[in-house]
Design a protein around this motif. Structure first.
Motif, PDB file in Angstrom:
ATOM      1  N   LEU A   1      12.008   7.577  -2.646  1.00 29.28           N
ATOM      2  CA  LEU A   1      11.454   6.259  -2.947  1.00 29.28           C
ATOM      3  C   LEU A   1      10.754   5.667  -1.730  1.00 29.28           C
ATOM      4  O   LEU A   1       9.698   5.035  -1.837  1.00 29.28           O
ATOM      5  CB  LEU A   1      12.568   5.316  -3.414  1.00 29.28           C
ATOM      6  N   TYR A   2      11.334   5.870  -0.552  1.00 30.17           N
ATOM      7  CA  TYR A   2      10.724   5.352   0.675  1.00 30.17           C
ATOM      8  C   TYR A   2       9.390   6.025   0.993  1.00 30.17           C
ATOM      9  O   TYR A   2       8.569   5.470   1.720  1.00 30.17           O
ATOM     10  CB  TYR A   2      11.663   5.554   1.855  1.00 30.17           C
ATOM     11  N   SER A   3       9.193   7.215   0.479  1.00 26.68           N
ATOM     12  CA  SER A   3       7.928   7.913   0.686  1.00 26.68           C
ATOM     13  C   SER A   3       6.820   7.337  -0.191  1.00 26.68           C
ATOM     14  O   SER A   3       5.646   7.427   0.141  1.00 26.68           O
ATOM     15  CB  SER A   3       8.107   9.406   0.399  1.00 26.68           C
TER      16      SER A   3
ATOM     17  N   ILE B   1       5.187   7.503   5.761  1.00 28.01           N
ATOM     18  CA  ILE B   1       4.454   6.937   6.886  1.00 28.01           C
ATOM     19  C   ILE B   1       4.867   5.525   7.242  1.00 28.01           C
ATOM     20  O   ILE B   1       4.680   5.068   8.354  1.00 28.01           O
ATOM     21  CB  ILE B   1       2.927   7.001   6.627  1.00 28.01           C
ATOM     22  N   GLY B   2       5.428   4.783   6.324  1.00 27.30           N
ATOM     23  CA  GLY B   2       5.779   3.404   6.637  1.00 27.30           C
ATOM     24  C   GLY B   2       4.727   2.438   6.133  1.00 27.30           C
ATOM     25  O   GLY B   2       4.006   2.709   5.173  1.00 27.30           O
TER      26      GLY B   2
ATOM     27  N   ALA C   1       7.374  14.151  12.186  1.00 30.68           N
ATOM     28  CA  ALA C   1       7.657  14.823  10.910  1.00 30.68           C
ATOM     29  C   ALA C   1       8.120  13.824   9.861  1.00 30.68           C
ATOM     30  O   ALA C   1       7.732  13.908   8.684  1.00 30.68           O
ATOM     31  CB  ALA C   1       8.708  15.912  11.119  1.00 30.68           C
ATOM     32  N   TYR C   2       8.955  12.857  10.281  1.00 30.46           N
ATOM     33  CA  TYR C   2       9.405  11.853   9.326  1.00 30.46           C
ATOM     34  C   TYR C   2       8.225  11.051   8.793  1.00 30.46           C
ATOM     35  O   TYR C   2       8.085  10.820   7.590  1.00 30.46           O
ATOM     36  CB  TYR C   2      10.439  10.904   9.940  1.00 30.46           C
ATOM     37  N   TYR C   3       7.349  10.622   9.688  1.00 34.27           N
ATOM     38  CA  TYR C   3       6.211   9.816   9.253  1.00 34.27           C
ATOM     39  C   TYR C   3       5.200  10.621   8.445  1.00 34.27           C
ATOM     40  O   TYR C   3       4.441  10.052   7.648  1.00 34.27           O
ATOM     41  CB  TYR C   3       5.548   9.141  10.449  1.00 34.27           C
TER      42      TYR C   3
ATOM     43  N   VAL D   1       0.867  -1.176   0.000  1.00 33.16           N
ATOM     44  CA  VAL D   1       0.000   0.000   0.000  1.00 33.16           C
ATOM     45  C   VAL D   1       0.904   1.226   0.000  1.00 33.16           C
ATOM     46  O   VAL D   1       1.647   1.453   0.951  1.00 33.16           O
ATOM     47  CB  VAL D   1      -0.933   0.007   1.220  1.00 33.16           C
ATOM     48  N   GLN D   2       0.879   1.985  -1.075  1.00 36.22           N
ATOM     49  CA  GLN D   2       1.763   3.143  -1.190  1.00 36.22           C
ATOM     50  C   GLN D   2       1.281   4.290  -0.304  1.00 36.22           C
ATOM     51  O   GLN D   2       0.075   4.488  -0.124  1.00 36.22           O
ATOM     52  CB  GLN D   2       1.842   3.610  -2.648  1.00 36.22           C
TER      53      GLN D   2
END
Length: 382
Positions: free
Chosen positions: A78-80, A234-235, A228-230, A32-33
């Protein structure tokens, strides 16, 4: 993070556990992106979340004067899109811990491009930890596409260990570090002194082995930083408001085709949610971590931040290989810097530099190491 233990966990990984995890090799995961488009907002939120204010990511007026003619996303954006966490087939009582990542960047993602992720288990391998006993490493590969063009590949390595229980843990609890006023001011000054190469082209002929890669400073880590990172990345699909999390759990429980499968079902069904250890000290202690701790992908992004600052706008980050050695807990500060360790020519990328960077925390402990390959601009003939 690495699984240093002070005792043998109560649950042991069995032959059946290993065989089941290996049965998923080559199997595609449902992911799930978080983001599907490199929009003005998604790029900004991600850059802010990793603490990287490079104007190439953030300012249209600046980016329009570069070779791209538009803003681009930080390489680890890419991780986002998809966090690349793939560890399938884990049974109850097995904990997944981020060990490292190998990223291959085919080209930058430009403002407005839509990105699609495809993930699968690439490899599962056993090893025995010096103090932690039997471990299983899963390498998940996530490919990222713009249209049909492959723009990036991420291989995240997840180590699967028996979850700590009965007072036995991977790391002893550690209180947040207390800084003196002088130390706080030194950290603040170092953050404000951060050097971004930008449009000052770093030509290949000016780069030599031993050249210093200036530091970036990250921290002290706190709850707002994690939030802020999430907001930017979000993961996994479990990070949702409670109502949508309940519905997602039901989809996982019933095997709905839209439900995520990139991690074992327990990851999505557990209450409290296992990854709350990234924000809550009690949950972190329960899974054997020293305190609420940072995210592995977040650490990868910090290493990339150091390299992109050094290389400037006219170079390309070709690859980044990161190994996470110790967790970073709330209150920790990371000093990230390094040097050029090799200069060479590559058939595909021309003049290149290998850059090695390390993260050292306020206790003098090396928490992370990384090796990057950068394709450099070459001086034009007059």
């Amino acid at each position: 993070m690495t699984a240093a233990t002070t005792g043998v966990p109560a649950k042991q990984i069995t032959d059946e556990d290993v065989a089941y995890m290996k049965s998923f090799i080559g199997e595609s995961a449902v992911v799930v992106q978080w983001n599907e488009e490199a929009s003005t907002d998604s790029i900004r939120h991600y850059a802010w979340g990793i603490g990287d204010e490079n104007p190439l990511w953030l300012l249209d007026s600046y980016a329009q004067t570069t070779r791209y003619g538009t803003r681009i996303a930080p390489p680890t954006f890419l991780y986002s899109v998809c966090d690349a966490e793939v560890a399938m087939g884990m049974s109850e009582g097995i904990q997944a811990i981020h060990l490292g990542a190998d990223l291959d960047f085919r080209r930058p993602i430009r403002l407005g491009e839509r990105v699609r992720a495809r993930a699968f288990v690439e490899d599962v391998r056993e090893r025995v930890g010096r103090r932690s006993g039997r471990l299983v490493e899963q390498v998940g590969r996530t490919d990222y596409f713009v249209g049909e063009e492959l723009v990036g590949i991420v291989r995240n390595t997840i180590v699967c260990v028996a979850r700590s229980s009965g007072g036995q843990r991977m790391h002893e609890p550690r209180d947040p570090h207390v800084y003196t006023d002088e130390e706080k001011e030194q950290i603040r000054a170092a953050i404000l002194a951060e050097e971004i190469r930008g449009q000052r082209t770093r030509f290949a002929e000016t780069v030599s082995v031993g050249d210093v890669v200036p530091q970036v400073v990250k921290g002290p880590l706190d709850l707002i930083t994690m939030t802020a990172y999430y907001a930017g990345a979000i993961g996994t699909a479990g990070y949702r408001g409670v109502e949508t999390r309940v519905r997602q759990q039901e989809r996982v429980r019933n095997g709905d085709p839209s439900a995520p499968t990139n991690l074992g079902p327990e990851h999505f069904l557990s209450e409290p949610f296992p990854s709350l250890g990234h924000q809550d000290a009690a949950m972190a202690h329960a899974i054997g971590m020293p305190g609420a701790y940072d995210n592995g992908n977040q650490r990868v992004s910090w290493m990339a931040h150091c390299v992109t600052n050094w290389m400037g706008d006219d170079a390309d980050l070709v690859s980044l290989s990161v190994r996470i050695k110790q967790p970073g807990v709330f209150g920790d500060t990371q000093w990230i810097g390094g040097e050029v360790t090799r200069v060479f020519r590559d058939e595909a990328h021309g003049a290149c530099a290998e850059v090695t960077v390390k993260a050292i925390n306020q206790l003098g402990v090396e928490t992370t190491s990384a090796v990057a390959v950068v394709s450099l601009a070459e001086t034009r003939s007059s």
